[in-house]
Design a protein around this motif. Structure first.
Motif, PDB file in Angstrom:
ATOM      1  N   GLN A  30       1.834   3.219   0.522  1.00  0.00           N
ATOM      2  CA  GLN A  30       2.190   2.292   1.592  1.00  0.00           C
ATOM      3  C   GLN A  30       3.369   2.806   2.413  1.00  0.00           C
ATOM      4  O   GLN A  30       3.443   2.551   3.616  1.00  0.00           O
ATOM      5  N   ALA A  31       4.279   3.536   1.773  1.00  0.00           N
ATOM      6  CA  ALA A  31       5.370   4.163   2.524  1.00  0.00           C
ATOM      7  C   ALA A  31       4.803   5.209   3.489  1.00  0.00           C
ATOM      8  O   ALA A  31       5.240   5.304   4.642  1.00  0.00           O
ATOM      9  N   THR A  32       3.825   5.969   3.022  1.00  0.00           N
ATOM     10  CA  THR A  32       3.174   6.968   3.880  1.00  0.00           C
ATOM     11  C   THR A  32       2.479   6.276   5.044  1.00  0.00           C
ATOM     12  O   THR A  32       2.583   6.721   6.199  1.00  0.00           O
ATOM     13  N   PHE A  33       1.787   5.180   4.756  1.00  0.00           N
ATOM     14  CA  PHE A  33       1.150   4.381   5.811  1.00  0.00           C
ATOM     15  C   PHE A  33       2.178   3.978   6.865  1.00  0.00           C
ATOM     16  O   PHE A  33       1.965   4.170   8.057  1.00  0.00           O
ATOM     17  N   SER A  34       3.305   3.412   6.417  1.00  0.00           N
ATOM     18  CA  SER A  34       4.330   2.946   7.359  1.00  0.00           C
ATOM     19  C   SER A  34       4.902   4.100   8.176  1.00  0.00           C
ATOM     20  O   SER A  34       5.110   3.966   9.386  1.00  0.00           O
ATOM     21  N   ALA A  35       5.156   5.235   7.526  1.00  0.00           N
ATOM     22  CA  ALA A  35       5.702   6.394   8.237  1.00  0.00           C
ATOM     23  C   ALA A  35       4.755   6.854   9.341  1.00  0.00           C
ATOM     24  O   ALA A  35       5.184   7.153  10.472  1.00  0.00           O
ATOM     25  N   ILE A  36       3.477   6.891   9.047  1.00  0.00           N
ATOM     26  CA  ILE A  36       2.488   7.316  10.051  1.00  0.00           C
ATOM     27  C   ILE A  36       2.345   6.261  11.140  1.00  0.00           C
ATOM     28  O   ILE A  36       2.234   6.573  12.324  1.00  0.00           O
ATOM     29  N   PHE A  37       2.408   4.982  10.761  1.00  0.00           N
ATOM     30  CA  PHE A  37       2.275   3.916  11.758  1.00  0.00           C
ATOM     31  C   PHE A  37       3.504   3.838  12.672  1.00  0.00           C
ATOM     32  O   PHE A  37       3.407   3.340  13.795  1.00  0.00           O
TER      33      PHE A  37
END
Length: 180
Positions: A30-37
């Motif tokens: 989810q951290a990766t998701f947020s970073a990409i978003f």
């Protein structure tokens, strides 16, 4: 077009997080998701969306590292202050308040409530507010992301209900066997 493609890649990480077997893996994905978003919303020139993904990233990192500080009420207050500060800094009309409201409330819900409450809030409040914001921001991958999140909640409810029904049947069978 590039922004939407980046959003789809981020959504893939979020979908992977739904399948995570450990909290560490869940928070990392989810951290990766947020970073990409963050990049997705920046490319769409949507500072509110990008800023709230920064808060989401920080929240996931706090939960990932699982220290006495990151699990403390102090950390919760810090995230809340950052959310409110970024909301004030990026304010751009009424709808721009939706993502900060979601991040602010969801942070408290994640800290203090059980999974059922989190899922209910996701379905009835968090995703609908993000969808409204995503429509105005032109974030098509954000809309898809939230629809998938809502679908995931429905699947969770169905599976939970089927599991509860199975447990009741097993108990009934056990009671019937004991009485014979």
């Amino acid at each position: 077009m590039i922004a939407q493609l980046i959003g789809v890649i981020a959504t893939a990480f979020l979908l992977l997080s739904f399948q995570a077997k450990t909290k560490k893996k869940l928070y990392l994905l989810q951290a990766t998701f947020s970073a990409i978003f963050i990049v997705h919303f920046a490319l769409l020139h949507q500072p509110v969306g990008a800023a709230m993904q920064v808060v989401g990233l920080l929240r996931c990192l706090f939960l990932f590292f699982d220290t006495p500080f990151t699990n403390s009420k102090t950390a919760l207050v810090i995230l809340s202050v950052i959310t409110v500060g970024l909301a004030a800094f990026t304010f751009d009309g009424f709808i721009s308040l939706f993502p900060p409201a979601v991040l602010f409330i969801s942070t408290f819900i994640m800290w203090f409530c059980d999974i059922k409450a989190i899922k209910k809030c996701q379905f009835f409040m968090f995703s609908p507010l993000w969808i409204i914001y995503d429509i105005t921001a032109g974030s098509y991958s954000g809309i898809i992301n939230e629809l998938l999140a809502m679908s995931s909640v429905v699947i969770y409810w169905v599976r939970s209900r089927n599991s509860e029904t199975s447990q009741v049947k097993i108990k009934e069978e056990e009671l019937a066997t004991e009485s014979n």
